[in-house]
Design an enzyme around this catalytic site. Structure first.
Site, PDB file in Angstrom:
ATOM      1  N   GLY A 259     -20.290  -0.058  18.966  1.00 19.54           N
ATOM      2  CA  GLY A 259     -20.823   0.834  17.937  1.00 19.54           C
ATOM      3  C   GLY A 259     -20.168   2.191  18.032  1.00 19.54           C
TER       4      GLY A 259
ATOM      5  N   GLY B 221     -20.740   6.639  16.708  1.00 17.35           N
ATOM      6  CA  GLY B 221     -21.503   7.695  16.053  1.00 17.35           C
ATOM      7  C   GLY B 221     -20.588   8.847  15.725  1.00 17.35           C
TER       8      GLY B 221
ATOM      9  N   GLY C 157     -19.110   9.936  19.402  1.00 20.45           N
ATOM     10  CA  GLY C 157     -18.548   9.006  20.366  1.00 20.45           C
ATOM     11  C   GLY C 157     -18.545   7.569  19.908  1.00 20.45           C
TER      12      GLY C 157
ATOM     13  N   VAL D 234     -18.969   3.487  21.512  1.00 19.77           N
ATOM     14  CA  VAL D 234     -19.496   2.727  22.639  1.00 19.77           C
ATOM     15  C   VAL D 234     -18.767   1.391  22.706  1.00 19.77           C
ATOM     16  CG1 VAL D 234     -21.536   1.707  23.711  1.00 19.77           C
ATOM     17  CG2 VAL D 234     -21.738   3.839  22.429  1.00 19.77           C
TER      18      VAL D 234
ATOM     19  N   LYS E  19     -19.011   4.841  26.974  1.00 26.29           N
ATOM     20  CA  LYS E  19     -19.132   5.759  25.844  1.00 26.29           C
ATOM     21  C   LYS E  19     -17.962   6.733  25.890  1.00 26.29           C
ATOM     22  CE  LYS E  19     -22.513   8.769  23.553  1.00 26.29           C
ATOM     23  NZ  LYS E  19     -23.896   9.299  23.615  1.00 26.29           N
TER      24      LYS E  19
ATOM     25  N   ASP F 292     -34.554  13.619  21.938  1.00 23.67           N
ATOM     26  CA  ASP F 292     -34.285  12.761  20.773  1.00 23.67           C
ATOM     27  C   ASP F 292     -34.944  11.395  20.955  1.00 23.67           C
ATOM     28  OD1 ASP F 292     -33.326  12.100  18.279  1.00 23.67           O
ATOM     29  OD2 ASP F 292     -31.278  11.683  18.942  1.00 23.67           O
TER      30      ASP F 292
ATOM     31  N   ASP G 190     -29.474   7.253  25.492  1.00 18.98           N
ATOM     32  CA  ASP G 190     -28.893   8.354  24.722  1.00 18.98           C
ATOM     33  C   ASP G 190     -29.501   9.711  25.090  1.00 18.98           C
ATOM     34  OD1 ASP G 190     -27.584  10.001  22.980  1.00 18.98           O
ATOM     35  OD2 ASP G 190     -27.733   8.639  21.273  1.00 18.98           O
TER      36      ASP G 190
END
Length: 296
Positions: A83, A85, A88, A90, A105, A196, A214
């Site tokens: 994945g 974002g 970064g 992963v 990451k 978060d 995270d």
């Protein structure tokens, strides 16, 4: 009513018999009667699973070696993108020294976040050791690219789980809440706030273990700060954080409350992407009510 101590003993016997435990089915009474024993049994099961992998994992190891290595980073064989974002990416990677798969990451090359800022997540995570918090193994900067690698949790996020199956049963929501309260106890005890807490940042692995992940927004809540930058996912943020205040252990617990609301109903108390509208809605009491969304 069954004695919770008998249930804890049965769990221990089941693990010693090399059985897998569905932790979502452990009763609330057993969790509350001896939380330290439950945490210890979770760690014991993780160790037993790793030991079984060592004994019978020859085929799996051979399969890992057959995976095409896309590139290498800090001695890791990078195998597959999982994945990405804004800051970064992963990847699934194999650590040949420890002979285990990890989640790597990597900072995006076009990210405005500096390498030392990106690696701060690894330093934060290294301070916390708990069965319900993802474990970090290492960090490095190689050829100008920053990366950190951690436990590869095989499972899915609570966000994906609710999207696929709908709201969770009440007893399962309680189990998630207890696991995350224990995780946050460890995080806050080490001077951090996560910052978060949301369904996308909590994983349930294949054995039912709940894992908080995270820590990119984590901060030391004991440090004095001047100007505070609002970070995190708006719908989960406490009103004082939305108003510009610093994140604290109390604001993490508020976010956990929003998460449990979402797990039970499939909805958020207030659904808007506008911070001012969200804050005003909370002040006016215009949030949705759980009994109306989930009468059960």
């Amino acid at each position: 009513m069954a004695d919770p101590r008998d249930e804890v003993q049965d769990l221990a016997a089941h693990i010693l018999d090399q059985g897998e435990v569905d932790w979502t089915r452990v009763s609330v009474a057993a969790r509350r009667s001896d939380p330290e024993a439950i945490d210890g049994l979770r760690l014991l099961e993780d160790l037993a699973r790793g030991f079984r992998h060592t004994l019978v994992g020859g085929d799996a190891t051979a399969a890992q070696r057959r995976d095409a290595v896309l590139f290498r980073f800090a001695g890791l064989d990078v195998l597959e993108k999982l994945g990405e974002g804004a800051q970064g990416e992963v990847w699934r990677a194999h650590d040949p020294l420890l002979d285990q798969q990890v989640a790597l990451k990597l900072r995006r090359l076009d990210s405005p976040v500096l390498a030392h800022q990106f690696l701060r997540e690894g330093r934060q995570l290294a301070r916390v050791r708990h069965a319900n918090v993802v474990g970090v193994y290492g960090a490095a900067v190689e050829q100008g690219r920053a990366g950190l690698w951690m436990e590869l949790v095989r499972g899915e996020s609570l966000q994906a789980l609710v999207a696929a199956q709908g709201p969770l049963p009440a007893d399962e929501v309680i189990g998630v809440g207890l696991s995350l309260c224990r995780a946050l106890t460890a995080v806050h005890r080490d001077g951090l706030v996560h910052g978060d807490i949301k369904a996308g940042n909590v994983l349930r692995d294949d054995s039912g273990r709940i894992v908080l992940t995270d820590f990119g927004a984590a901060r030391d809540w004991r440090e004095a700060r001047g100007d505070v930058v609002v970070s995190g996912t708006l719908a989960y943020l406490a009103p004082e954080v939305l108003a510009g205040g610093a994140a604290t252990p109390a604001s993490d617990l508020y976010s956990l409350g929003v998460l449990l609301f979402f797990l039970a109903s499939g909805r958020l108390p207030l659904e808007t992407d506008d911070a001012e509208a969200l804050l005003q809605g909370l002040r006016d009491g215009r949030r949705q009510r759980l009994p109306a969304l989930a009468p059960h």
